[in-house]
Design a protein around this motif. Structure first.
Motif, PDB file in Angstrom:
ATOM      1  N   GLN A   1       2.549  22.260 -12.227  1.00 28.90           N
ATOM      2  CA  GLN A   1       3.912  22.070 -11.728  1.00 28.90           C
ATOM      3  C   GLN A   1       4.011  21.962 -10.199  1.00 28.90           C
ATOM      4  N   PRO A   2       3.310  22.796  -9.412  1.00 28.99           N
ATOM      5  CA  PRO A   2       3.403  22.640  -7.950  1.00 28.99           C
ATOM      6  C   PRO A   2       3.021  21.240  -7.482  1.00 28.99           C
ATOM      7  N   ALA A   3       1.959  20.676  -8.051  1.00 29.39           N
ATOM      8  CA  ALA A   3       1.546  19.331  -7.666  1.00 29.39           C
ATOM      9  C   ALA A   3       2.592  18.297  -8.061  1.00 29.39           C
ATOM     10  N   ASP A   4       3.261  18.510  -9.204  1.00 30.64           N
ATOM     11  CA  ASP A   4       4.309  17.586  -9.635  1.00 30.64           C
ATOM     12  C   ASP A   4       5.498  17.634  -8.686  1.00 30.64           C
ATOM     13  N   SER A   5       5.876  18.831  -8.247  1.00 27.26           N
ATOM     14  CA  SER A   5       6.996  18.977  -7.313  1.00 27.26           C
ATOM     15  C   SER A   5       6.687  18.309  -5.981  1.00 27.26           C
ATOM     16  N   VAL A   6       5.468  18.490  -5.510  1.00 25.90           N
ATOM     17  CA  VAL A   6       5.072  17.864  -4.237  1.00 25.90           C
ATOM     18  C   VAL A   6       5.036  16.351  -4.394  1.00 25.90           C
ATOM     19  N   LEU A   7       4.567  15.849  -5.553  1.00 21.13           N
ATOM     20  CA  LEU A   7       4.544  14.411  -5.796  1.00 21.13           C
ATOM     21  C   LEU A   7       5.943  13.822  -5.696  1.00 21.13           C
ATOM     22  N   THR A   8       6.921  14.478  -6.323  1.00 21.32           N
ATOM     23  CA  THR A   8       8.304  13.995  -6.262  1.00 21.32           C
ATOM     24  C   THR A   8       8.798  13.968  -4.826  1.00 21.32           C
ATOM     25  N   TYR A   9       8.503  15.020  -4.076  1.00 26.68           N
ATOM     26  CA  TYR A   9       8.942  15.115  -2.680  1.00 26.68           C
ATOM     27  C   TYR A   9       8.289  14.023  -1.826  1.00 26.68           C
ATOM     28  N   VAL A  10       6.990  13.858  -1.987  1.00 25.85           N
ATOM     29  CA  VAL A  10       6.250  12.870  -1.192  1.00 25.85           C
ATOM     30  C   VAL A  10       6.696  11.453  -1.530  1.00 25.85           C
ATOM     31  N   SER A  11       6.878  11.165  -2.819  1.00 28.48           N
ATOM     32  CA  SER A  11       7.285   9.826  -3.243  1.00 28.48           C
ATOM     33  C   SER A  11       8.689   9.493  -2.745  1.00 28.48           C
ATOM     34  N   ARG A  12       9.549  10.497  -2.687  1.00 29.58           N
ATOM     35  CA  ARG A  12      10.918  10.259  -2.228  1.00 29.58           C
ATOM     36  C   ARG A  12      10.969  10.066  -0.722  1.00 29.58           C
ATOM     37  N   LYS A  13      10.170  10.846   0.007  1.00 27.71           N
ATOM     38  CA  LYS A  13      10.178  10.762   1.469  1.00 27.71           C
ATOM     39  C   LYS A  13       9.399   9.553   1.976  1.00 27.71           C
TER      40      LYS A  13
ATOM     41  N   GLY B   1       3.230  17.802   2.680  1.00 31.77           N
ATOM     42  CA  GLY B   1       4.428  17.880   1.856  1.00 31.77           C
ATOM     43  C   GLY B   1       4.636  19.267   1.287  1.00 31.77           C
ATOM     44  N   CYS B   2       3.550  19.909   0.841  1.00 32.64           N
ATOM     45  CA  CYS B   2       3.630  21.267   0.296  1.00 32.64           C
ATOM     46  C   CYS B   2       4.098  22.258   1.357  1.00 32.64           C
ATOM     47  N   LYS B   3       3.562  22.150   2.559  1.00 33.26           N
ATOM     48  CA  LYS B   3       3.945  23.047   3.646  1.00 33.26           C
ATOM     49  C   LYS B   3       5.414  22.886   4.006  1.00 33.26           C
ATOM     50  N   ILE B   4       5.877  21.635   4.062  1.00 33.12           N
ATOM     51  CA  ILE B   4       7.280  21.387   4.404  1.00 33.12           C
ATOM     52  C   ILE B   4       8.200  21.962   3.331  1.00 33.12           C
TER      53      ILE B   4
ATOM     54  N   ARG C   1       0.827  -1.215   0.000  1.00 29.93           N
ATOM     55  CA  ARG C   1       0.000   0.000   0.000  1.00 29.93           C
ATOM     56  C   ARG C   1       0.859   1.261   0.000  1.00 29.93           C
ATOM     57  N   ALA C   2       2.108   1.135   0.476  1.00 31.13           N
ATOM     58  CA  ALA C   2       3.014   2.284   0.500  1.00 31.13           C
ATOM     59  C   ALA C   2       3.287   2.815  -0.901  1.00 31.13           C
ATOM     60  N   LEU C   3       3.129   1.959  -1.896  1.00 29.99           N
ATOM     61  CA  LEU C   3       3.347   2.386  -3.281  1.00 29.99           C
ATOM     62  C   LEU C   3       2.305   3.405  -3.734  1.00 29.99           C
ATOM     63  N   TRP C   4       1.177   3.429  -3.037  1.00 27.95           N
ATOM     64  CA  TRP C   4       0.127   4.410  -3.355  1.00 27.95           C
ATOM     65  C   TRP C   4       0.171   5.606  -2.406  1.00 27.95           C
ATOM     66  N   GLY C   5       1.290   5.773  -1.691  1.00 27.50           N
ATOM     67  CA  GLY C   5       1.407   6.889  -0.752  1.00 27.50           C
ATOM     68  C   GLY C   5       1.337   8.250  -1.423  1.00 27.50           C
ATOM     69  N   GLY C   6       1.749   8.315  -2.684  1.00 27.18           N
ATOM     70  CA  GLY C   6       1.713   9.584  -3.408  1.00 27.18           C
ATOM     71  C   GLY C   6       0.467   9.764  -4.250  1.00 27.18           C
ATOM     72  N   PHE C   7      -0.578   8.944  -3.988  1.00 26.35           N
ATOM     73  CA  PHE C   7      -1.778   9.005  -4.836  1.00 26.35           C
ATOM     74  C   PHE C   7      -2.423  10.381  -4.828  1.00 26.35           C
ATOM     75  N   ASN C   8      -2.596  10.982  -3.642  1.00 29.00           N
ATOM     76  CA  ASN C   8      -3.266  12.276  -3.573  1.00 29.00           C
ATOM     77  C   ASN C   8      -2.514  13.337  -4.371  1.00 29.00           C
ATOM     78  N   SER C   9      -1.179  13.321  -4.261  1.00 29.37           N
ATOM     79  CA  SER C   9      -0.382  14.285  -5.011  1.00 29.37           C
ATOM     80  C   SER C   9      -0.471  14.019  -6.506  1.00 29.37           C
ATOM     81  N   LEU C  10      -0.379  12.748  -6.884  1.00 35.28           N
ATOM     82  CA  LEU C  10      -0.386  12.424  -8.306  1.00 35.28           C
ATOM     83  C   LEU C  10      -1.753  12.688  -8.925  1.00 35.28           C
ATOM     84  N   VAL C  11      -2.830  12.320  -8.218  1.00 32.33           N
ATOM     85  CA  VAL C  11      -4.152  12.535  -8.796  1.00 32.33           C
ATOM     86  C   VAL C  11      -4.455  14.027  -8.907  1.00 32.33           C
ATOM     87  N   THR C  12      -3.933  14.821  -7.965  1.00 36.07           N
ATOM     88  CA  THR C  12      -4.092  16.276  -8.069  1.00 36.07           C
ATOM     89  C   THR C  12      -3.379  16.799  -9.310  1.00 36.07           C
ATOM     90  N   ARG C  13      -2.143  16.331  -9.494  1.00 37.35           N
ATOM     91  CA  ARG C  13      -1.377  16.742 -10.677  1.00 37.35           C
ATOM     92  C   ARG C  13      -2.069  16.312 -11.952  1.00 37.35           C
TER      93      ARG C  13
END
Length: 269
Positions: free
Chosen positions: A211-223, A232-235, A146-158
């Motif tokens: 682009q903001p959603a894409d940047s957050v997706l990369t950050y969330v997926s990496r962390k 993730g956006c706030k951090i 399920r951790a593989l879907w951890g970035g779902f909210n960011s990706l679906v927003t993007r």
């Protein structure tokens, strides 16, 4: 297949964009990033995450374009004709948003594997796609796969932003070009040229907006660790400022403009 092909051709741009997001300040720009990565890690490094990219966008192509056509036609047939004509832009945006959600379900885990491979090739490159997925799952035993879907909210927003704007911008750009040069519709080659230009414009515009959603997706997926899009956006803003949300925009505009133009061209052919 068309989506997988076009994304495969621009994997190097995607690698540079991801590295610019995960290693801020390391590269002066797109070309410097590509040259530096190639010199330091070898030319093959510009193809990192290729397996995940091809698999992810094969699914994307299978799900997005047929779904968009279906939902746009569905709304057009089931709504009052006058209402549908008046709200043509809204229908296009809604159809694009629905298809983006469908595509994100399958794309999220593959994008997580791609980002990890590009950001940390020493750990993940030798594992391959299946091995990377298993490794990510093992890192979070409470969540497992399920951790593989951890970035779902960011990706679906993007994807909702990108997909909605993409289809709307493409259709309106083609309308404007054809209205200005009506004779372009008469020939097959010129009609396809309009498709190519409209697709390039749509891809670049969609990249800027999403682009903001894409940047957050990369950050969330990496962390990882279940980090949400808002958190993730706030951090990112607290640690690196608002400009961090637009890191890698140039390479992404070139990347998206190229692949979206190619996808619409192949779809029309």
């Amino acid at each position: 297949i068309g989506c997988a092909m076009t994304h495969t051709f621009v994997i190097p741009l995607d690698v540079v964009k991801t590295r610019m997001q995960t290693n801020p300040g390391q590269y002066k720009g797109v070309f410097d990033g590509a040259i530096t990565i190639s010199q330091d890690e070898g030319p093959k490094a510009l193809l990192l995450g290729a397996q995940a990219t091809i698999a992810g966008y094969l699914w994307y192509g299978l799900s997005v374009y047929p779904s968009y056509t279906f939902f746009k036609r569905f709304f057009g047939l089931n709504l009052d004709p006058a209402f549908a004509m008046l709200h043509a832009n809204d229908i296009a945006l809604l159809a694009g948003a629905i298809t983006a959600v469908i595509a994100s379900i399958g794309l999220t885990p593959l994008e997580a594997c791609r980002i990890r491979t590009v950001a940390d090739p020493d750990k993940y490159m030798s594992l391959g796609l299946k091995g990377t997925a298993a490794s990510i799952a093992a890192e979070y035993p409470d969540e497992g796969y399920r951790a593989l879907w951890g970035g779902f909210n960011s990706l679906v927003t993007r994807q909702v932003i990108f997909g909605s704007i993409k289809f709307l911008a493409f259709e309106r750009a083609c309308e404007v070009i054809n209205a200005a040069f009506p004779t372009l519709r008469d020939g097959t080659i010129t009609a396809l040229l309009v498709t190519l230009l409209g697709g390039g414009f749509a891809g670049a515009l969609s990249s800027v907006v999403s682009q903001p959603a894409d940047s957050v997706l990369t950050y969330v997926s990496r962390k990882g660790g279940g980090l949400g899009i808002i958190e993730g956006c706030k951090i990112m803003i607290d640690e690196e400022g608002p400009t961090s949300l637009f890191r890698g925009l140039g390479s992404r505009c070139v990347w998206a403009g190229t692949i979206i133009a190619g996808q619409f061209l192949l779809y029309d052919i």
